[in-house]
Design an enzyme around this catalytic site. Structure first.
Site, PDB file in Angstrom:
ATOM      1  N   GLU A  66       0.826  -1.206   0.000  1.00  0.00           N
ATOM      2  CA  GLU A  66       0.000   0.000   0.000  1.00  0.00           C
ATOM      3  C   GLU A  66       0.862   1.258   0.000  1.00  0.00           C
ATOM      4  OE1 GLU A  66      -2.103  -2.835   3.016  1.00  0.00           O
ATOM      5  OE2 GLU A  66      -0.083  -2.522   2.215  1.00  0.00           O
ATOM      6  N   CYS A  94      -2.717  -3.045   7.433  1.00  0.00           N
ATOM      7  CA  CYS A  94      -2.268  -2.959   8.821  1.00  0.00           C
ATOM      8  C   CYS A  94      -2.496  -1.531   9.329  1.00  0.00           C
ATOM      9  CB  CYS A  94      -0.787  -3.319   8.914  1.00  0.00           C
ATOM     10  SG  CYS A  94       0.314  -2.081   8.181  1.00  0.00           S
TER      11      CYS A  94
END
Length: 165
Positions: A66, A94
């Site tokens: 990401e 996360c």
């Protein structure tokens, strides 16, 4: 507080297509020995950022898929804000990546497999629903979840099968 109209942002017609792009990136990471997670950032129907996990090869603990895709997209559009964009990632983000998603003003996150230990979108804390956030992120999990989960399972199965050095 400004209301976001989900119908104006969500176009699910290409979710599977973009998730397949993220899966292809995950395979690139796996070929380098990285945990196979891939991500693409899409704005106006076009991919503006791509990434796969590379913290090992890049000696960078923040180099999650990401993070790499968002950095590439920000450079591509010359803006640290990415409003109206959708991030496709093969694994539930996360806490580090979820924070970056909020700060980048990404409108929507679509992820494949759940991450029961560290996933913060649904599995461990539902971060995007927290009242203290100054930006609301729409999210959807489970897109190509079986394929995304299988890539990870096969990677770790192969890693466990290798003798320790």
């Amino acid at each position: 507080m400004r209301q976001i109209r989900p119908a104006a942002i969500i176009d699910r017609s290409r979710d599977r297509e973009f998730m397949r792009e993220a899966l292809a990136l995950a395979a690139q990471g796996a070929a380098l020995g990285e945990v196979p997670v891939g991500a693409v950032l899409v704005q106006d129907g076009e991919i503006i950022g791509r990434g796969f996990n590379c913290p090992i090869t890049g000696s960078d603990p923040s180099a999650h898929a990401e993070m790499v895709a968002i950095r590439a997209a920000a450079q591509a559009v010359s803006n640290y804000r990415l409003p109206g964009s959708t991030l496709y990632v093969t694994l539930e983000p996360c806490s580090m990546c979820a924070g970056l998603i909020v700060h980048s003003r990404i409108a929507r996150v679509v992820y494949g497999a759940l991450e029961p230990k560290a996933g913060i979108v649904q599995s461990q804390g539902q971060f995007f629903t927290q009242g203290f956030l100054n930006h609301r992120v729409l999210y959807e999990g489970g897109v190509l979840a079986e394929e995304c989960g299988a890539v990870l399972s096969e990677f770790f199965k192969a890693r466990r099968a290798k003798p320790a050095i």
